[in-house]
Each structure stands twice: as C-alpha cells, then as structure tokens.
Design a protein around this motif. Structure first.
Motif, short mmCIF file in Angstrom:
data_model
loop_
_atom_site.label_atom_id
_atom_site.label_comp_id
_atom_site.label_asym_id
_atom_site.label_seq_id
_atom_site.Cartn_x
_atom_site.Cartn_y
_atom_site.Cartn_z
N GLU A 92 0.79 -1.25 -0.07
CA GLU A 92 0.01 0.03 -0.07
C GLU A 92 0.78 1.54 0.06
OE1 GLU A 92 -3.06 2.67 0.20
OE2 GLU A 92 -3.08 0.66 -0.56
N GLY A 93 1.94 1.28 0.70
CA GLY A 93 2.97 2.41 0.62
C GLY A 93 3.64 2.37 -0.53
N SER A 127 3.11 5.78 -3.40
CA SER A 127 4.37 6.70 -3.94
C SER A 127 4.12 6.50 -5.54
CB SER A 127 5.59 5.94 -3.18
OG SER A 127 5.78 6.55 -1.89
N ILE A 128 3.95 5.42 -6.03
CA ILE A 128 4.10 5.12 -7.34
C ILE A 128 2.72 6.10 -8.00
CG2 ILE A 128 3.28 3.50 -9.19
CD1 ILE A 128 4.83 1.48 -7.45
N ASP A 129 1.80 6.12 -7.47
CA ASP A 129 0.79 6.88 -7.91
C ASP A 129 0.96 8.54 -7.66
OD1 ASP A 129 -0.91 4.80 -8.21
OD2 ASP A 129 -2.30 5.06 -6.59
N PHE A 130 1.72 8.90 -6.67
CA PHE A 130 2.07 10.34 -6.70
C PHE A 130 3.01 10.63 -7.69
CE2 PHE A 130 5.27 13.31 -5.14
CZ PHE A 130 4.67 14.09 -4.89
N GLY A 165 15.60 -8.62 -0.81
CA GLY A 165 15.95 -9.89 -1.31
C GLY A 165 14.66 -10.17 -2.50
N LEU A 166 14.60 -11.44 -2.80
CA LEU A 166 13.63 -12.13 -3.51
C LEU A 166 11.87 -11.64 -3.38
CD1 LEU A 166 12.63 -13.32 -6.20
CD2 LEU A 166 12.78 -15.48 -4.70
N ALA A 167 11.76 -11.63 -1.91
CA ALA A 167 10.47 -11.06 -1.37
C ALA A 167 10.28 -9.79 -1.66
CB ALA A 167 10.34 -11.32 0.13
N ASP A 194 3.99 -6.57 -6.97
CA ASP A 194 2.47 -6.31 -6.70
C ASP A 194 2.07 -4.90 -6.75
OD1 ASP A 194 2.34 -9.17 -6.32
OD2 ASP A 194 2.45 -9.17 -4.26
N ALA A 195 3.02 -4.15 -6.17
CA ALA A 195 2.53 -2.63 -6.16
C ALA A 195 2.44 -2.00 -7.57
CB ALA A 195 3.55 -1.95 -5.37
#
Length: 341
Positions: free
Chosen positions: A91-92, A96-99, A115-117, A124-125
């Motif tokens: 969500e965070g 930021s991507i939308d901003f 890392g990979l995670a 996903d974001a």
C-alpha cells in the motif's frame, strides 16, 4: 492522440509550436504548426534512483545520521521494513507510485530491499500502473534474477564480485552506491565496472578521471545528501565528464517529486536549466536502458503536459528555465504514459 502546444523537442529542448501525434504508445509525428494552445509538452521525468519501500516511514528518524537511518542491516529503515507486513508495504509503495505518475514521472529506477521477497512486493505494487519501473534487486543473486538487475549498497559493505558477475552473465543492470559518506568505497565500486554509480558526493579528481575514462554514468540525489548531511556532489565536474541523472532517493526522507529535485539542483549548483532537465529525463532513461525521456519521433510516448497559462507559469520568458525552477504539481495538466492519459 494529438497534443498541441509548445513542444520542448529533442535533447536540446528547443521550443517548437505545434502538435505531437501519438499512435500505439509511440510518438508517431511532431508537426511544427500554429496552434491555439498554451500547453507545454515535454518528456515525462525519469527518476533515476528511488527506494520506495520505505514509503511506510515518511519523515521517521529526524536527526539521525545516514548510517543510523539507512545502513544495512540494522539502520532504522531496515528495522521498520522488517517489522511491516506485506499489505502495508504494498500500500505504501502504491501510493508513492501513484504520486510519481500524477506529478509527471513516467519511469523510475528502484533499488529494492528485501531480497527476492522485496522484488515480489514491488511487482504487486506495480500491477496495473502505467509507470515503467527498472527494479534492481538487492542482497541476493536470486533477487537479481527475478528483477531487472542488482542494486548494491556500497563496496564497503561487501565485495559484490559474485553478484556483479552473475548480473553480467544475465545481461542485466548493475548499479552501486559510492562516495556517499566518504571516498573510500569509490575505487572499489569502479573496480566492479558498474553500469552506473549513485551519489559520488566525495568524488576526488582521481575518481572523476576514472569515471571519465570508463564512461560510467552517475546518478545524483542532492536533496537526500543535504537531509543526511553528507555534503553535495561536484555536479559541474561530473557533468563535464559523464552522463549525470537525477534521483530522489529514499521516500523516507524526501518526496519522490522530480519538480522539487530539479528546482533544488538548478538553484544550488552552477548548471544550466537544460542540463538539469536532461538529468531528469533523457539521462535517467539512459541509465535505466529505457526508450523514453525525449520528445522525438519513434520514441516511447511518455510525455508530460503542463498548463503554460497557469497562475504559476503564465508570462514565463524562458520555458525550460520555468519548467525546471518554477513548475510544480499544480501545473500538471496531463500525463501520457505510452499512449495512456
């Protein structure tokens, strides 16, 4: 799609009155002609260095040193990232991507912790976002293999030869922080033959000569450097020697606004507005291996349209200077990202 107004065309940003024709996500034509529009059309920005994972911790850690804030593995940032759950992190980053998208950024280059995670979280974001992201995994070769390359913390933190070799074999991008706290990690970083360096605040003449000889691009993040009190990069010297791009660094300490970063750089350093705008567009695209950052026929259509008749921009005598030193989010009229507005 047709955009009309004053076009800041090519790498010199020559103002041309006319229209930009966009077809299938590409700039199909630039037509010089009289138009009834006060809009200003320029490349969407490329933010060449971000850490958006710490969007969960904006303005945390006031007064801490750089090491206390972000040094792996136990800087405040890394502790907060470990404590946050996946949903909170996604969500965070989405916000930021939308901003960034709403304030004229068309692409960004991300050093992705975890890392990979961590790579999977930012994927996903980014789902459904029109922003183009060059994601550089960190900490493991597996993260690099799942991403667009590897983003190393710094040559004083580890050797990184294994990661560099694996990244080269994979044909991906290798970037590394260097010269942020002091000069001791610059030569070891250059020895890795990186695709680009980040910061170079403490670059000395020897390092500048090596950068020039190798043609290694540098990404500077001056607002971040001021916040963390490490000094400022020798920007004019770097520009004389290599390709220099602009980044906003950690969302924890700075808004990912390229308007703010450009204004800060333009007013702080003895550089031209054209140089700063190139740093924020075509040079960042070059660092990320992207086909955007310039208004040219055949290029990917990642474009920013500003209202040249806004209360802030009306009456500007030098459009490039006004874009770099004066424009802001309130002047954004439209952002076109590969044909999507």
């Amino acid at each position: 799609m047709e955009l009309t107004g004053t076009i800041l065309q090519g790498e010199s940003f020559e103002p041309v009155e006319g229209r930009v024709v966009v077809e299938d996500g590409e700039i199909a034509a630039i037509e010089e002609t009289a138009v009834d529009s006060d809009d200003v059309i320029l490349p969407a920005f490329v933010n060449a260095h971000t850490h958006i994972g710490d969007s969960i911790a904006k303005e945390a850690g006031g007064g801490l040193t750089l090491e206390e804030l972000v040094a792996p593995p136990d800087g405040l940032k890394h502790r907060l990232l470990r404590q946050a759950d996946r949903e909170e992190l996604v969500e965070g980053m989405v916000r930021s991507i939308d901003f960034m998208a709403s304030t004229g950024t068309g692409a960004f280059v991300e050093f992705r912790e975890g890392g990979l995670a961590g790579v999977e979280v930012i994927e996903d974001a980014l789902a459904g976002s029109p922003l183009e992201a060059v994601v550089l995994g960190r900490e493991t070769v597996e993260a690099m293999e799942a991403a667009d390359g590897f983003g190393a913390s710094g040559a004083n933190d580890a050797d990184f030869a294994r990661e560099r070799n694996a990244t080269e074999r994979a044909g991906k991008i290798f970037g590394i922080h260097a010269g942020e706290v002091d000069a001791t990690d610059i030569n070891p970083a250059l020895d890795l033959d990186p695709d680009f360096l980040v910061h170079m605040v403490h670059a000395e003449e020897l390092h500048l000569d090596r950068v020039a000889d190798s043609g290694t691009p540098v990404v500077v993040c001056p607002r971040s450097n001021v916040v963390t009190d490490v000094g400022l990069p020798p920007l004019a010297d770097l520009l004389e020697r290599t390709t220099v791009a602009l980044g906003t660094d950690n969302v924890m300490t700075n808004s990912p606004s390229m308007f703010r970063e450009m204004e800060f750089a333009a007013k702080l350093f003895d550089v031209t507005a054209e140089e700063v705008l190139r740093m924020a567009t075509i040079n960042g695209a070059s660092v990320g291996g992207l086909d955007c950052g310039v208004v040219e026929t055949g290029r990917e259509a990642r474009l920013l349209v500003l209202d040249g008749d806004s209360d802030n921009l009306a009456g500007a005598q030098d459009l490039v200077r006004a874009v770099v030193r004066r424009a802001g989010a309130s002047d954004v009229k439209r952002v076109v990202l590969s044909g999507k507005a």
